[in-house]
Motif scaffolding. Structure first.
Motif, PDB file in Angstrom:
ATOM      1  N   LEU A   1       9.737  44.660  55.937  1.00  0.00           N
ATOM      2  CA  LEU A   1      10.627  44.279  57.040  1.00  0.00           C
ATOM      3  C   LEU A   1      11.155  42.861  56.869  1.00  0.00           C
ATOM      4  O   LEU A   1      12.333  42.585  57.133  1.00  0.00           O
ATOM      5  CB  LEU A   1       9.887  44.406  58.371  1.00  0.00           C
ATOM      6  CG  LEU A   1       9.408  45.819  58.741  1.00  0.00           C
ATOM      7  CD1 LEU A   1       8.661  45.794  60.064  1.00  0.00           C
ATOM      8  CD2 LEU A   1      10.597  46.783  58.817  1.00  0.00           C
ATOM      9  N   ARG A   2      10.315  41.958  56.405  1.00  0.00           N
ATOM     10  CA  ARG A   2      10.759  40.586  56.171  1.00  0.00           C
ATOM     11  C   ARG A   2      11.772  40.513  55.032  1.00  0.00           C
ATOM     12  O   ARG A   2      12.742  39.740  55.087  1.00  0.00           O
ATOM     13  CB  ARG A   2       9.555  39.691  55.874  1.00  0.00           C
ATOM     14  CG  ARG A   2       8.649  39.455  57.076  1.00  0.00           C
ATOM     15  CD  ARG A   2       7.415  38.669  56.667  1.00  0.00           C
ATOM     16  NE  ARG A   2       7.773  37.327  56.211  1.00  0.00           N
ATOM     17  CZ  ARG A   2       7.820  36.251  56.982  1.00  0.00           C
ATOM     18  NH1 ARG A   2       7.522  36.350  58.269  1.00  0.00           N
ATOM     19  NH2 ARG A   2       8.142  35.067  56.478  1.00  0.00           N
ATOM     20  N   VAL A   3      11.559  41.305  53.992  1.00  0.00           N
ATOM     21  CA  VAL A   3      12.541  41.358  52.895  1.00  0.00           C
ATOM     22  C   VAL A   3      13.865  41.924  53.393  1.00  0.00           C
ATOM     23  O   VAL A   3      14.956  41.444  53.033  1.00  0.00           O
ATOM     24  CB  VAL A   3      11.977  42.188  51.727  1.00  0.00           C
ATOM     25  CG1 VAL A   3      13.043  42.400  50.661  1.00  0.00           C
ATOM     26  CG2 VAL A   3      10.760  41.505  51.123  1.00  0.00           C
ATOM     27  N   LEU A   4      13.788  42.944  54.257  1.00  0.00           N
ATOM     28  CA  LEU A   4      15.009  43.527  54.818  1.00  0.00           C
ATOM     29  C   LEU A   4      15.770  42.510  55.663  1.00  0.00           C
ATOM     30  O   LEU A   4      17.007  42.425  55.589  1.00  0.00           O
ATOM     31  CB  LEU A   4      14.650  44.757  55.640  1.00  0.00           C
ATOM     32  CG  LEU A   4      15.813  45.545  56.262  1.00  0.00           C
ATOM     33  CD1 LEU A   4      16.738  46.067  55.166  1.00  0.00           C
ATOM     34  CD2 LEU A   4      15.296  46.682  57.123  1.00  0.00           C
ATOM     35  N   LEU A   5      15.057  41.714  56.449  1.00  0.00           N
ATOM     36  CA  LEU A   5      15.717  40.683  57.255  1.00  0.00           C
ATOM     37  C   LEU A   5      16.370  39.622  56.369  1.00  0.00           C
ATOM     38  O   LEU A   5      17.469  39.133  56.669  1.00  0.00           O
ATOM     39  CB  LEU A   5      14.706  40.036  58.197  1.00  0.00           C
ATOM     40  CG  LEU A   5      14.177  40.913  59.342  1.00  0.00           C
ATOM     41  CD1 LEU A   5      13.114  40.155  60.140  1.00  0.00           C
ATOM     42  CD2 LEU A   5      15.318  41.346  60.249  1.00  0.00           C
ATOM     43  N   ALA A   6      15.691  39.245  55.267  1.00  0.00           N
ATOM     44  CA  ALA A   6      16.283  38.261  54.358  1.00  0.00           C
ATOM     45  C   ALA A   6      17.538  38.799  53.690  1.00  0.00           C
ATOM     46  O   ALA A   6      18.540  38.078  53.530  1.00  0.00           O
ATOM     47  CB  ALA A   6      15.251  37.850  53.311  1.00  0.00           C
ATOM     48  N   VAL A   7      17.530  40.082  53.313  1.00  0.00           N
ATOM     49  CA  VAL A   7      18.720  40.684  52.697  1.00  0.00           C
ATOM     50  C   VAL A   7      19.861  40.771  53.709  1.00  0.00           C
ATOM     51  O   VAL A   7      21.029  40.519  53.376  1.00  0.00           O
ATOM     52  CB  VAL A   7      18.355  42.072  52.122  1.00  0.00           C
ATOM     53  CG1 VAL A   7      19.617  42.796  51.641  1.00  0.00           C
ATOM     54  CG2 VAL A   7      17.354  41.929  50.978  1.00  0.00           C
TER      55      VAL A   7
ATOM     56  N   CYS B   1      10.348  33.323  49.339  1.00  0.00           N
ATOM     57  CA  CYS B   1       9.068  33.840  48.836  1.00  0.00           C
ATOM     58  C   CYS B   1       8.922  35.334  49.120  1.00  0.00           C
ATOM     59  O   CYS B   1       8.419  36.088  48.274  1.00  0.00           O
ATOM     60  CB  CYS B   1       7.911  33.066  49.457  1.00  0.00           C
ATOM     61  SG  CYS B   1       7.857  31.315  49.011  1.00  0.00           S
ATOM     62  N   ASP B   2       9.364  35.772  50.289  1.00  0.00           N
ATOM     63  CA  ASP B   2       9.278  37.204  50.612  1.00  0.00           C
ATOM     64  C   ASP B   2      10.147  38.031  49.674  1.00  0.00           C
ATOM     65  O   ASP B   2       9.729  39.107  49.206  1.00  0.00           O
ATOM     66  CB  ASP B   2       9.708  37.428  52.059  1.00  0.00           C
ATOM     67  CG  ASP B   2       8.729  36.803  53.049  1.00  0.00           C
ATOM     68  OD1 ASP B   2       7.553  36.655  52.683  1.00  0.00           O
ATOM     69  OD2 ASP B   2       9.147  36.470  54.168  1.00  0.00           O
ATOM     70  N   VAL B   3      11.362  37.549  49.386  1.00  0.00           N
ATOM     71  CA  VAL B   3      12.245  38.291  48.470  1.00  0.00           C
ATOM     72  C   VAL B   3      11.640  38.355  47.075  1.00  0.00           C
ATOM     73  O   VAL B   3      11.693  39.398  46.400  1.00  0.00           O
ATOM     74  CB  VAL B   3      13.639  37.635  48.447  1.00  0.00           C
ATOM     75  CG1 VAL B   3      14.505  38.255  47.358  1.00  0.00           C
ATOM     76  CG2 VAL B   3      14.315  37.790  49.804  1.00  0.00           C
ATOM     77  N   LEU B   4      11.030  37.259  46.632  1.00  0.00           N
ATOM     78  CA  LEU B   4      10.396  37.260  45.310  1.00  0.00           C
ATOM     79  C   LEU B   4       9.236  38.237  45.259  1.00  0.00           C
ATOM     80  O   LEU B   4       9.060  38.967  44.264  1.00  0.00           O
ATOM     81  CB  LEU B   4       9.925  35.848  44.970  1.00  0.00           C
ATOM     82  CG  LEU B   4      11.019  34.810  44.691  1.00  0.00           C
ATOM     83  CD1 LEU B   4      10.403  33.433  44.497  1.00  0.00           C
ATOM     84  CD2 LEU B   4      11.835  35.202  43.472  1.00  0.00           C
ATOM     85  N   LYS B   5       8.423  38.279  46.310  1.00  0.00           N
ATOM     86  CA  LYS B   5       7.318  39.248  46.355  1.00  0.00           C
ATOM     87  C   LYS B   5       7.842  40.681  46.319  1.00  0.00           C
ATOM     88  O   LYS B   5       7.287  41.539  45.616  1.00  0.00           O
ATOM     89  CB  LYS B   5       6.478  39.031  47.616  1.00  0.00           C
ATOM     90  CG  LYS B   5       5.676  37.750  47.625  1.00  0.00           C
ATOM     91  CD  LYS B   5       4.913  37.615  48.933  1.00  0.00           C
ATOM     92  CE  LYS B   5       4.163  36.301  49.009  1.00  0.00           C
ATOM     93  NZ  LYS B   5       3.446  36.132  50.298  1.00  0.00           N
TER      94      LYS B   5
END
Length: 591
Positions: A129-135, A158-162
């Motif tokens: 969910l955090r990656v989706l928010l960053a995208v 950091c979330d996108v990298l993970k």
């Protein structure tokens, strides 16, 4: 004639003196002639034994010693433990400590297990969910307009990298055949498999200790401020190193799971017995070493990580076996004795190991409540706005538990074991995801509440409001960058005023003069002579005392300290549990 008379007089005087002595202590000659023996049971008068008691003893007992007298003396001989009360009280306290160790240790293990479970569930639930928010933020930048010097916040980077690391490693794991690896391991002899399993355990610790350093280097390289001089090799090389590490670590854990699966499926169970006996060998290597409180804390964190990892490996073994038997529930009861034996051996070995370590090193059982409070402090401090790291990374550094490789392997095993086809199957997957999110949220709420209770019991809540020291060179930077360059530590090295937040009291004299915490767990905070003066200004000496000759050198050292705080440097290890470096894998290194 005169000489002869003098010698006769001297001899008469000597004879009188000897006679007086014999009249005072007439039993000495008897004692020297071995006719009677003095015993400590005779009554004393000012340090001298009573002659009547000696004669009475002589009449009651025969003169010559005999076997009967010796046996009767041995049977009736007595002693008093109260003459050495301190020693026996200490022995009793050691017994009580050993009896309390299982309860206190399991409390710590349970709390640490749910900490690892929370960090592990975070990868499956909140991280997507955090990656989706960053995208979505990146996609909506042209519409909403660009403001600021960053496209994404450091946490979002950091979330996108993970997320990218997990996607790439999961796609690479598809090329690894689990069945071929299982049959390759099954064809080896028992001794070879035992050696391989021991080598895999050592390699897992080495990978965990170095892997988090690789990930931290990637996160810092990707989020480092642009206006600072960089001495790194770039984001892409660090990213490739991180992907390569997670992939290799996932394969290593897969080999561990395959070896354990072979042990479960062997007919004579000899390999499983040998692997379980390996846990008891760990007692020999740990019990007879000298341990301090910090070293025991590191070993406790390592035991928490090993127990959680073993439970995940058992889950993977059960999934693979249930797939081979077409998800027959009856086969689960076949696996249950072996699973119970593995879990029981882990618990028993940990209890015996910690009980004897605390006994040999004179450590009380209350130390495990201090360890639990330190872990709780990490959880509470990671929830603050000025936190310098994510909670999952904090657990990884503290316990050596890195959830990314284990999560990649578990997704790979679940995807190969469970076939998802049709709308109903996807609906079940979505409901399962909602259940995991619910479990993660409930677990986080309970852990946060328990952590606040533990921190309050240990009188550590005042350390949560300490503001991190800022260097003068960072005055012109944005608050986000200033907070990112320095991580707040609860060390209490400099007295700082608490930030004015809705959850903290306003600055006053009672808050500035922080109450002294427990002296047995935390050292007292240093107090400045002038509370209103800033922390970087050296204290002014009293007017009636002349300035010392080294005042200029001290002022120069105090002026250089703010410049050194802006740089990342290794700190010397302290005895305080809270002083352990958060960027050190405490679960895999024993100093």
């Amino acid at each position: 004639m005169a000489d002869v008379s003098e010698t006769e007089l001297s001899e008469d005087k000597k004879a009188e003196i000897e006679l007086k002595k014999r009249q005072k202590r007439p039993w000495e000659d008897l004692h020297k002639s071995a006719k009677i023996g003095l015993t400590p049971e005779l009554p004393e008068t000012l340090g001298f034994y009573d002659i009547s008691a000696v004669r009475r003893e002589q009449r009651e007992q025969p003169a010559d010693p005999s076997l009967t007298r010796f046996i009767s003396a041995e049977l009736t001989r007595g002693y008093f433990l109260e003459h050495n009360e301190a020693k026996y009280t200490e022995r009793r306290e050691r017994v009580y400590t050993c009896m309390r160790i299982p309860k206190e240790l399991e409390k710590l293990m349970t709390f640490g297990f749910f900490l690892c479970a929370d960090a592990f569930l975070y990868v499956f639930t909140l991280l997507p969910l955090r990656v989706l928010l960053a995208v979505l933020r990146l996609l909506t930048l042209p519409c909403c307009g660009f403001s600021g010097s960053r496209l994404l916040q450091p946490a979002q980077v950091c979330d996108v990298l993970k997320g990218l690391i997990m996607v790439l490693c999961f796609s690479m794991m598809h090329y690894v055949d689990y069945s071929m690896m299982y049959h390759l391991i099954r064809g080896q002899s028992v001794i070879k498999l035992y050696i391989i399993y021991n080598m895999l355990e050592v390699a897992d610790r080495l990978f965990s200790s170095f892997g988090q350093d690789i990930l931290d280097a990637l996160y810092w390289t990707a989020t480092e401020p642009k206006n600072r001089k960089r001495d790194s090799i770039g984001v892409i090389p660090h990213f490739l190193m991180a992907v390569f590490y997670v992939f290799l670590h996932a394969i290593l854990i897969m080999v561990q799971a395959s070896t354990l699966n072979v042990a479960f499926n062997s007919h004579n169970k000899s390999l499983l017995t040998i692997m379980m006996s390996n846990n008891f060998v760990e007692i020999k290597g740990s019990v007879f070493k000298k341990f301090e409180k910090n070293n025991l804390f590191q070993m406790s964190n390592s035991d928490i990580k090993e127990r959680f990892t073993s439970y995940v490996l058992l889950l993977i073994v059960c999934l693979r076996n249930m797939e081979q038997f077409s998800w027959n529930p009856d086969h689960l009861w076949v696996l249950f004795p072996d699973v119970f034996m593995v879990v029981t051996s882990e618990v028993v070995v940990d209890i015996i190991k910690h009980a004897f370590i605390t006994k040999f090193n004179d450590i009380t059982a209350d130390v495990y409540s201090e360890y639990r409070a330190s872990l709780a402090f990490d959880l509470v401090s990671s929830r603050q706005k000025n936190a310098c790291t994510d909670y999952s990374d904090s657990v990884a550094r503290r316990m050596g538990f890195i959830p990314l490789p284990l999560a990649v392997l578990l997704i790979r095993v679940v995807m190969s074991s469970v076939k998802v086809q049709g709308a109903l199957s996807y609906t079940c997957v979505f409901l399962c995801y909602l259940g995991l999110v619910t479990l993660k949220v409930l677990n986080s709420i309970v852990l946060l509440g328990k952590s606040c209770v533990y921190v309050k019991r240990a009188n550590m809540e005042d350390k949560l409001f300490e503001r991190p020291p800022t260097a003068p060179s960072s005055a012109g930077k944005t608050p986000g960058r200033a907070d990112h360059t320095r991580c707040p530590t609860p060390s209490g090295e400099s007295k700082m005023e608490p930030p004015v937040t809705p959850f903290s009291p306003p600055p006053s004299s009672s808050v500035t003069a922080q109450p002294t915490p427990r002296t047995d767990l935390f050292p007292p905070l240093p107090t400045d002579p002038s509370p209103a003066a800033p922390a970087s200004r050296p204290p002014t000496p009293p007017p009636e005392q002349p300035a010392p000759s080294l005042s200029k050198e001290e002022e120069e050292e105090e002026e250089e300290e703010p410049q050194e705080t802006s740089k990342l440097k290794h700190r010397t290890p302290n005895k305080d549990l809270l002083e352990i470096d958060r960027f050190t894998i405490c679960g895999n290194r024993i100093d």
